[in-house]
Write an enzyme that holds these catalytic residues in place. Structure first.
Site, PDB file in Angstrom:
ATOM      1  N   CYS A 433       0.825  -1.205   0.000  1.00  0.00           N
ATOM      2  CA  CYS A 433       0.000   0.000   0.000  1.00  0.00           C
ATOM      3  C   CYS A 433       0.861   1.258   0.000  1.00  0.00           C
ATOM      4  CB  CYS A 433      -0.900   0.020   1.238  1.00  0.00           C
ATOM      5  SG  CYS A 433      -2.259  -1.130   1.194  1.00  0.00           S
ATOM      6  N   GLU A 435       4.132   1.344   2.039  1.00  0.00           N
ATOM      7  CA  GLU A 435       5.215   1.016   2.944  1.00  0.00           C
ATOM      8  C   GLU A 435       6.585   1.220   2.281  1.00  0.00           C
ATOM      9  OE1 GLU A 435       2.120  -0.704   2.394  1.00  0.00           O
ATOM     10  OE2 GLU A 435       2.651  -2.662   3.211  1.00  0.00           O
TER      11      GLU A 435
END
Length: 846
Positions: A433, A435
């Site tokens: 997502c 990170e």
């Protein structure tokens, strides 16, 4: 003129896209059968050897599929956009959904009867042998109870592979798989027979050799298939393409690439084989422009239009990858999300601007393909060219929810603070997502758990109880709180308790993967597994982290502020009255607004219509539940009677009137910051079995909707079971002072400590980004937000009416792609409650 516009995709790309859009995802059985046969035949051997032999059998026997029009080949499944099953991680949930997966609310998959029968037979081998079985045996009752109560879940890696990695694609493009095998042979020759550690290292290196030898054969099988198809092909253009594909697959990835087409093919084979080896998602291509641009520049024979079409083909292939999850997890990851994050821009390891020709070609690919994958990201720093940001704004304006934008000025120092070197931090990529990680040197265990901060708020208000169960420690009852400090003291105690068991649960799953699922193919492309002679799962990476993410931050911050203001400062209500109203869910049936006040007078159609019109004309909210309450209150006022006959509804309206996070109000925003920091600081106290540190993130996927169902009424006026705010975003409809004010609030959170990533969604009306001025305003907003030390922001550019129309007529809007959380998805495949959550987000304009 800033606007440039985009070229049109080729007819080939349009046809390949239609294959994806029209595909009905299937569950397939071939991989499950092959891995089961491999494990049956390798009983008694070391785990790493068994994994290598499983990879060998799969690479050698998985069906070879080349679809019409493809220029880049290599597929995980026979059917487009379908999925294989990996029973070595877990299997019982699949069998339980044989009859329901095709019709479930989120991410349905067809399971033909013959496939179900083959899977059922394969599953007979696995009871007691999976990673989930082992993890469960390690886990305490307390950790399991916390998950059952909805405080957190580690289901992501409990049920499947870890993924969440970016490997060294560049090395394979340069040296090929033969280079990896040569490294393994060299390391074997260096082993000291007197060193006890050499025993396990030898097993690892031999596993690498077995895996990569089979991987070479996998590519050669595609070469043979392409040659076979070419022999039978009557169209001379397609015949020549297939002949070149056969040559490409004979060359790469066994050897280093010589042309741009070979580099594209080699890159895709790596991506495809990583997915085949395990069921991990978020296997991310990383800094695609950095390792692909040298091959483009060196290939003097390639036409740029054809090079663009090759990149477009990679975009299509990334959309062909799919993954099924259990029914509950599917709701948290709604939209067939696989999270393959591809990143461009940013800095070089020595601190220069990294933008290049391929960076812009990737943006063109987004405009051509217009599908959910990849999760396309750009890195921005003070040295990023304005032209780069303006071009990104044009992509945003397409309404696909990409690119997500990341701030080097926050992420690089946050990684350094976790022990990453400056050069490696500058070379970060985005995984999953949102990170960040040092590419091909990190086992980050990002997305390790969902942690429900709002649930901890609820438990704090109930002295550690969930219902009648004493789940957390006994803390001072809410009705005895004399100041907001009493809340903070109890909140800290509850947070410490639940984070402790979150860590335990994560570490149990971590140990299980190290013992039963070491991955030799993946590990050989992550530094420094080859030097250390151990897999990624056992701690072979240079950097090791575990990153659980929180959600419900804005809800908690707004609740604490409302409680502080109306109970302890202004004394508008007592703490006992607040507790009574919360316990009663403000007098509502669960999930409904309170109609008590509206029941006075004649409920004619004209009266209701007039109330709705009045609310829509003056309300600043887009939240459906809030609008319902305002309509009911208006109906009550129009009768001439009291505003509301229910004291609970009066309390809810009072709470709902409080200033909210997202409006650049320090008194509110700094409370949200403190609530988030409490979580982050607890998380970073712990270490994992790989010798690395826990680090917190704040992002939800779409779990804010699913896990909102586990949270009762909150002091911000939110009723029980309603969705929570997503990521670090303000609550839907509460950020009413414009996009800059909302961004300023979000920037006040401590993004440096949340080094596993933060996620901020903004939604704009399409008119807000029109023309050169719209692009300039967008770029200025991003620059300003990043100057205030925000980490990440992403945008939906679409109007409410379009989304509602797509909800009503899904067949006419198959190609409508929206940003859900750290990923985009086709809007029409999302569960209605997730669609409603996206519709309810505030529509901003400049």
């Amino acid at each position: 003129m800033i606007e440039k516009g985009f070229s049109q995709p080729t007819d080939r790309i349009k046809r390949l896209k239609d294959q994806i859009l029209n595909a009905r995802p299937h569950v397939e059985s071939e991989r499950a059968v092959l891995v089961t046969e491999a494990f049956k035949a390798s009983e008694g051997l070391p785990a790493i050897t068994r994994r290598a032999k499983a990879a060998e059998k799969i690479f050698n026997e998985l069906p070879v599929t080349i679809r019409d029009d493809e220029l880049i080949v290599g597929s995980i499944t026979k059917n487009p956009r379908s999925t294989e099953i990996c029973p070595e991680f877990s299997f019982d949930w699949v069998e339980a959904e044989f009859d329901t997966m095709a019709n479930r609310v989120a991410d349905p998959f067809e399971i033909p009867k013959e496939t179900a029968a083959e899977l059922h037979e394969a599953f007979k081998y696995w009871p007691g042998k999976t990673t989930s079985d082992l993890a469960s045996s390690y886990m305490s009752k307390e950790a399991k109870d916390c998950q059952a109560a909805g405080v957190f879940t580690v289901g992501n890696y409990f049920y499947g592979g870890v993924g969440h990695v970016c490997v060294d694609y560049g090395k394979i493009l340069d040296e090929g798989f033969r280079g990896v095998i040569a490294d393994a042979v060299m390391e074997l020759e260096k082993l000291d027979p007197m060193d006890p550690a050499s025993i396990r290292k030898e097993q690892f290196y031999n596993a690498v050799i077995v895996s990569y030898s089979a991987a070479i054969n996998f590519a050669h099988r595609y070469a043979a298939k392409a040659a076979e198809l070419a022999e039978a092909e009557s169209n001379p253009t397609r015949k020549a393409e297939l002949e070149q594909i056969a040559k490409n697959c004979t060359r790469v990835p066994e050897h280093g690439a010589r042309t741009f087409w070979e580099a594209c093919q080699a890159m895709w084979f790596v991506q495809c084989m990583l997915q085949i080896e395990s069921s991990g998602h978020s296997i991310s291509p990383g800094r695609f422009d950095q390792y692909m641009n040298p091959f483009l520049q060196a290939d003097s024979s390639i036409d740029r239009a054809f090079a663009q079409e090759l990149i477009d083909c990679i975009w299509i292939k990334l959309n062909d990858v799919n993954k099924t999850r259990d029914e509950v997890s599917a709701q948290a990851f709604a939209g067939y999300a696989v999270f393959q994050n591809l990143c461009v821009g940013g800095q070089t390891p020595d601190g220069l601007d990294a933008t290049n020709e391929v960076s812009y070609m990737c943006m063109e690919a987004v405009s051509h393909v217009r599908l959910p994958a990849p999760s396309f990201s750009i890195r921005v720093w003070q040295g990023s060219p304005d032209a780069f940001l303006y071009r990104a704004a044009e992509v945003v304006r397409l309404g696909l929810g990409v690119p997500a934008v990341y701030n080097d000025e926050v992420i690089i120092p946050s990684l350094q603070n976790r022990g990453v070197s400056l050069e490696d931090a500058r070379d970060y990529g985005i995984v999953g997502c949102v990170e960040p990680q040092a590419i091909h040197k990190t086992e980050g265990w990002h997305d390790a758990a969902f942690f429900n901060v709002a649930k901890v708020m609820e438990i704090t208000m109930n002295a550690g109880k969930v219902g009648d169960q004493q789940l957390g420690p006994v803390t001072k009852p809410m009705t005895e709180w004399a100041s907001i400090d009493d809340f903070y003291e109890a909140y800290q105690a509850q947070m410490s308790y639940f984070v402790r068991y979150l860590v335990e649960a994560d570490n149990c799953v971590d140990l299980a993967h190290a013992e039963r699922a070491p991955l030799p193919f993946q590990s050989a492309m992550v530094d420094d597994c080859m030097g250390r002679g151990m897999s990624v799962q056992e701690g072979g990476a240079i950097y090791n982290f575990t990153g659980p993410q929180a959600f419900g931050v804005a809800d908690t911050g707004d609740s604490v502020y409302a409680m502080k203001k109306f109970v302890f400062d202004d004394k508008k209500i007592s703490i006992a009255e607040l507790k009574e109203a919360l316990d009663a869910n403000f007098g509502m049936a669960v999930g409904e607004a309170n109609p008590a006040a509206a029941m006075k007078g004649d409920m004619t159609e004209e009266r209701v219509y007039a109330a709705v019109q009045k609310v829509l004309a003056h309300s600043g909210s887009t939240d459906v539940a809030t609008l319902k309450n305002e309509v009911y209150a208006t109906l009550a006022n129009d009768t001439g009677g009291p505003a509301d006959t229910s004291k609970f509804a009066q309390i809810q309206r009072l709470l709902d009137s409080a200033p909210a996070f997202g409006n650049d109000i320090d008194a509110v925003d700094l409370i949200a910051r403190r609530c988030a920091q409490t979580y982050c600081k607890e998380v970073e106290k712990y270490t994992n079995p790989r010798g690395g540190q826990f680090q917190a993130g704040i992002y939800p996927v779409s779990a804010n909707v699913l896990f909102g169902k586990d949270v009762s009424a909150l002091p911000d006026g939110r009723p029980a079971k309603a969705p929570l705010a997503d990521g670090v975003s303000p609550r839907q409809g509460k950020d009413v002072n414009g996009p800059t004010a909302a961004a300023n609030s979000v920037a006040k959170l401590d993004h440096f400590i949340a080094s596993n990533g933060t996620l901020y969604n903004q939604k704009f009306l399409p008119s807000a980004l029109e023309g050169d001025s719209g692009l300039q305003n967008f770029a200025s907003l991003v620059r300003s937000y990043f100057d205030h030390k925000g980490m990440h922001v992403q945008f939906n550019v679409i109007d409410r009416d379009t989304l509602i129309e797509a909800q009503k007529n899904p067949d006419a809007h198959k190609d409508l792609v929206v940003r859900v959380a750290g990923y985009s998805a086709q809007f029409v495949v999302l569960a209605k409650e997730v669609q409603d959550d996206i519709i309810s987000r505030t529509e901003q304009k400049f």
